[in-house]
Design an enzyme around this catalytic site. Structure first.
Site, PDB file in Angstrom:
ATOM      1  N   LYS A   1       8.420  59.918  50.004  1.00  0.00           N
ATOM      2  CA  LYS A   1       7.119  60.374  49.487  1.00  0.00           C
ATOM      3  C   LYS A   1       7.151  61.181  48.190  1.00  0.00           C
ATOM      4  O   LYS A   1       6.139  61.749  47.806  1.00  0.00           O
ATOM      5  CB  LYS A   1       6.412  61.193  50.554  1.00  0.00           C
ATOM      6  CG  LYS A   1       7.149  62.479  50.898  1.00  0.00           C
ATOM      7  CD  LYS A   1       6.256  63.466  51.628  1.00  0.00           C
ATOM      8  CE  LYS A   1       6.984  64.740  51.916  1.00  0.00           C
ATOM      9  NZ  LYS A   1       6.169  65.776  52.514  1.00  0.00           N
TER      10      LYS A   1
ATOM     11  N   SER B   1      -2.609  57.000  51.060  1.00  0.00           N
ATOM     12  CA  SER B   1      -2.793  58.191  50.230  1.00  0.00           C
ATOM     13  C   SER B   1      -3.968  58.005  49.283  1.00  0.00           C
ATOM     14  O   SER B   1      -4.254  56.881  48.844  1.00  0.00           O
ATOM     15  CB  SER B   1      -1.517  58.411  49.414  1.00  0.00           C
ATOM     16  OG  SER B   1      -1.759  59.315  48.369  1.00  0.00           O
ATOM     17  N   ALA B   2      -4.597  59.106  48.923  1.00  0.00           N
ATOM     18  CA  ALA B   2      -5.690  59.063  47.943  1.00  0.00           C
ATOM     19  C   ALA B   2      -5.196  58.570  46.589  1.00  0.00           C
ATOM     20  O   ALA B   2      -6.001  58.188  45.742  1.00  0.00           O
ATOM     21  CB  ALA B   2      -6.297  60.455  47.787  1.00  0.00           C
TER      22      ALA B   2
ATOM     23  N   TYR C   1       5.842  55.188  43.932  1.00  0.00           N
ATOM     24  CA  TYR C   1       5.413  55.677  45.252  1.00  0.00           C
ATOM     25  C   TYR C   1       3.978  55.216  45.539  1.00  0.00           C
ATOM     26  O   TYR C   1       3.684  54.658  46.599  1.00  0.00           O
ATOM     27  CB  TYR C   1       5.492  57.211  45.316  1.00  0.00           C
ATOM     28  CG  TYR C   1       4.721  57.787  46.484  1.00  0.00           C
ATOM     29  CD1 TYR C   1       5.216  57.686  47.780  1.00  0.00           C
ATOM     30  CD2 TYR C   1       3.474  58.387  46.307  1.00  0.00           C
ATOM     31  CE1 TYR C   1       4.500  58.177  48.855  1.00  0.00           C
ATOM     32  CE2 TYR C   1       2.746  58.883  47.379  1.00  0.00           C
ATOM     33  CZ  TYR C   1       3.265  58.774  48.652  1.00  0.00           C
ATOM     34  OH  TYR C   1       2.534  59.247  49.714  1.00  0.00           O
TER      35      TYR C   1
ATOM     36  N   LYS D   1       2.120  52.415  48.460  1.00  0.00           N
ATOM     37  CA  LYS D   1       0.973  52.634  49.363  1.00  0.00           C
ATOM     38  C   LYS D   1      -0.072  51.540  49.151  1.00  0.00           C
ATOM     39  O   LYS D   1      -0.597  50.969  50.103  1.00  0.00           O
ATOM     40  CB  LYS D   1       0.364  54.022  49.118  1.00  0.00           C
ATOM     41  CG  LYS D   1       1.273  55.170  49.516  1.00  0.00           C
ATOM     42  CD  LYS D   1       1.610  55.129  51.000  1.00  0.00           C
ATOM     43  CE  LYS D   1       2.618  56.170  51.407  1.00  0.00           C
ATOM     44  NZ  LYS D   1       3.129  56.012  52.773  1.00  0.00           N
TER      45      LYS D   1
ATOM     46  N   TYR E   1      -4.820  59.910  52.962  1.00  0.00           N
ATOM     47  CA  TYR E   1      -4.766  61.375  53.009  1.00  0.00           C
ATOM     48  C   TYR E   1      -5.046  61.943  51.636  1.00  0.00           C
ATOM     49  O   TYR E   1      -4.561  61.428  50.634  1.00  0.00           O
ATOM     50  CB  TYR E   1      -3.378  61.887  53.399  1.00  0.00           C
ATOM     51  CG  TYR E   1      -2.736  61.284  54.601  1.00  0.00           C
ATOM     52  CD1 TYR E   1      -3.487  60.674  55.616  1.00  0.00           C
ATOM     53  CD2 TYR E   1      -1.350  61.333  54.747  1.00  0.00           C
ATOM     54  CE1 TYR E   1      -2.852  60.138  56.727  1.00  0.00           C
ATOM     55  CE2 TYR E   1      -0.724  60.798  55.856  1.00  0.00           C
ATOM     56  CZ  TYR E   1      -1.477  60.189  56.839  1.00  0.00           C
ATOM     57  OH  TYR E   1      -0.843  59.668  57.922  1.00  0.00           O
ATOM     58  N   PHE E   2      -5.710  63.082  51.607  1.00  0.00           N
ATOM     59  CA  PHE E   2      -5.855  63.833  50.371  1.00  0.00           C
ATOM     60  C   PHE E   2      -4.647  64.796  50.274  1.00  0.00           C
ATOM     61  O   PHE E   2      -3.526  64.332  50.364  1.00  0.00           O
ATOM     62  CB  PHE E   2      -7.273  64.420  50.264  1.00  0.00           C
ATOM     63  CG  PHE E   2      -8.199  63.290  49.834  1.00  0.00           C
ATOM     64  CD1 PHE E   2      -8.488  62.242  50.701  1.00  0.00           C
ATOM     65  CD2 PHE E   2      -8.651  63.203  48.530  1.00  0.00           C
ATOM     66  CE1 PHE E   2      -9.240  61.137  50.273  1.00  0.00           C
ATOM     67  CE2 PHE E   2      -9.404  62.117  48.096  1.00  0.00           C
ATOM     68  CZ  PHE E   2      -9.694  61.093  48.972  1.00  0.00           C
TER      69      PHE E   2
ATOM     70  N   PRO F   1       2.494  65.164  33.240  1.00  0.00           N
ATOM     71  CA  PRO F   1       2.152  63.759  33.013  1.00  0.00           C
ATOM     72  C   PRO F   1       1.752  63.080  34.325  1.00  0.00           C
ATOM     73  O   PRO F   1       2.364  63.313  35.367  1.00  0.00           O
ATOM     74  CB  PRO F   1       3.456  63.137  32.489  1.00  0.00           C
ATOM     75  CG  PRO F   1       4.276  64.283  32.019  1.00  0.00           C
ATOM     76  CD  PRO F   1       3.858  65.488  32.813  1.00  0.00           C
TER      77      PRO F   1
ATOM     78  N   ASP G   1      -0.958  63.527  36.023  1.00  0.00           N
ATOM     79  CA  ASP G   1      -1.962  64.277  36.793  1.00  0.00           C
ATOM     80  C   ASP G   1      -3.378  63.891  36.381  1.00  0.00           C
ATOM     81  O   ASP G   1      -3.626  63.551  35.227  1.00  0.00           O
ATOM     82  CB  ASP G   1      -1.802  65.782  36.541  1.00  0.00           C
ATOM     83  CG  ASP G   1      -0.872  66.433  37.539  1.00  0.00           C
ATOM     84  OD1 ASP G   1      -0.382  65.735  38.448  1.00  0.00           O
ATOM     85  OD2 ASP G   1      -0.619  67.651  37.403  1.00  0.00           O
TER      86      ASP G   1
END
Ligand code: NAD
Ligand code: UD1
Length: 330
Positions: free
Chosen positions: A84, A124-125, A148, A152, A176-177, A290, A292
């Site tokens: 993860k 995942s979000a 990653y 998902k 998930y958040f 980077p 984000d």
């Protein structure tokens, strides 16, 4: 139900096992311990009074996985096992694609072979990519920024195609958040190897004095105070969402956001941590990280309507429990 939990000794899996046992389900764990410790099994026993059956296997190993299904009448699986770390996935893409995709394919193949209908998947979000929040389950997915995230998105597609081809197979994709916090006992929590990448474990280590100060990645986003906004969710709330999801699951592909529906900025989270725990968290503002995005929070209505689930714990409980775990364990 008798439920096989892959990755059950990890952060979210271990909390989910407690909630499954509380709700009278029988649990079997499969974990290769690549990112967890065997001591978690004893802690689960301490908290619940029950020691679940444990198999130390790699979920990509079809033969060993088949043995578990041969020896147990399994009603459903919750598939947490996976690697993860976003940064590590960029430097080790093949390990990430292999582990996360092959485990999902092998596990669904064995489920279908043994007539196990219920499959709950940890998504995942991150699959939403960069688009305006609140994020809704029916939004089109955008390209993710790292291997990653791709594992998902791909796993979601693989499972969806598999359900379409097998009418007796049903999947719940849980997006998930930002899971944070720890069990209220202080026995279980998040204990990443090395220097943490994620905000809450980093903040805890700074508060403890193990790291000097937190770097806040950017204060020039279009948000309430310029710092990044996320939907932090207490891991115990998240765990409860899994129990609801597997109990409700009966057919098709079912997608749910597991978040609170509320955004909290980095500064708001740090201030809550300092206030609730009466500790100091030194920080400095540095450049953006980077990859984000400014803001990411859930529209959490679907899970509430269909699963009768809603997050109950707030930021205060999240920072309190994260700190308690850090002090007692790490
Ligand atoms: P974790 O690393 O604490 O737990 C994962 C567990 O899976 C570990 O115990 C690890 O040893 C095990 N594992 C990994 N690969 C395996 C394999 N091939 N065979 C058997 N066991 C294996 O992670 P977590 O935070 O509990 O996350 C659980 C799942 O939720 C993961 O799939 C993760 O990608 C997903 N997720 C996590 C977050 C988060 O912020 N923690 C957010 C979104 C999605
Ligand atoms: C990250 C991953 C995401 C994954 C999630 C799991 C990236 C780009 N995204 O999300 O794919 O699903 O973890 O929880 O890595 N921050 C700081 N200083 C720090 C650490 C973080 O300011 O030392 C900020 C970040 O800029 C962000 C917020 O805190 O605004 C949360 O960061 P983090 O905990 O890493 O989670 P995400 O970036 O949301």
């Amino acid at each position: 139900m008798k439920i096989l939990v892959t990755g059950g000794l990890g952060f979210i899996g271990s909390h989910t096992i407690i909630e499954l046992i509380k709700n009278n389900h029988e649990v079997i764990i499969a974990d290769n311990l690549i990112n967890s410790k065997i001591e978690v099994l004893d802690k689960l026993c301490q908290i619940t009074g029950i020691k679940p059956a444990f198999y130390q296997i790699d979920v990509t190993d079809e033969e060993k996985l088949t043995e578990i299904f041969e020896n147990n009448k399994i009603d459903g699986v919750i598939h947490f096992a996976g690697l993860k770390s976003v940064g590590e996935s960029v430097s080790k893409p093949l390990e990430y694609y292999y582990n996360n995709l092959v485990s999902t394919m092998v596990l669904s193949k064995v489920c279908i072979k043994y007539g196990v209908q219920k499959f709950v998947f940890s998504s995942s979000a991150t699959v939403y990519g960069d688009q305006p929040s609140p994020l809704r389950e029916d939004m089109e997915l955008k390209k993710t920024t790292n291997p990653y995230g791709e594992t998902k998105a791909m796993s979601e597609r693989i499972l969806t195609d598999t359900v379409n081809a097998n009418k007796d197979f049903a999947v719940s994709l849980l997006r998930y958040f930002n899971p944070v916090g720890a069990h209220e006992s202080g026995l279980l929590g998040e204990d990443p190897n090395g220097i943490p990448n994620n905000l809450m474990p980093f903040v805890s280590k700074v508060a403890k004095g193990q790291l000097k100060k937190l770097s806040i990645f950017g204060d020039d986003y279009e948000t309430v105070d310029g710092t990044g906004v996320r939907d932090y969710i207490h891991v115990v709330d998240l765990a409860k969402g899994h129990v609801k999801a597997i109990e409700k699951l009966d057919s098709g592909v079912n997608i749910y956001n597991l978040g609170t529906g509320r955004g909290t900025s980095v500064l708001e989270l740090i201030n809550a941590f300092m206030k609730v725990n009466a500790v100091d968290v030194p920080y400095e503002i540095v450049g953006r990280r980077p990859g984000d995005i400014a803001t990411c929070y859930a529209d959490a209505d679907k899970a509430e309507k269909e699963l009768n689930w809603k997050a109950e714990l707030g930021i205060e409980e999240m920072v309190r429990d994260a700190w308690k775990f850090e002090q007692q364990n790490v």
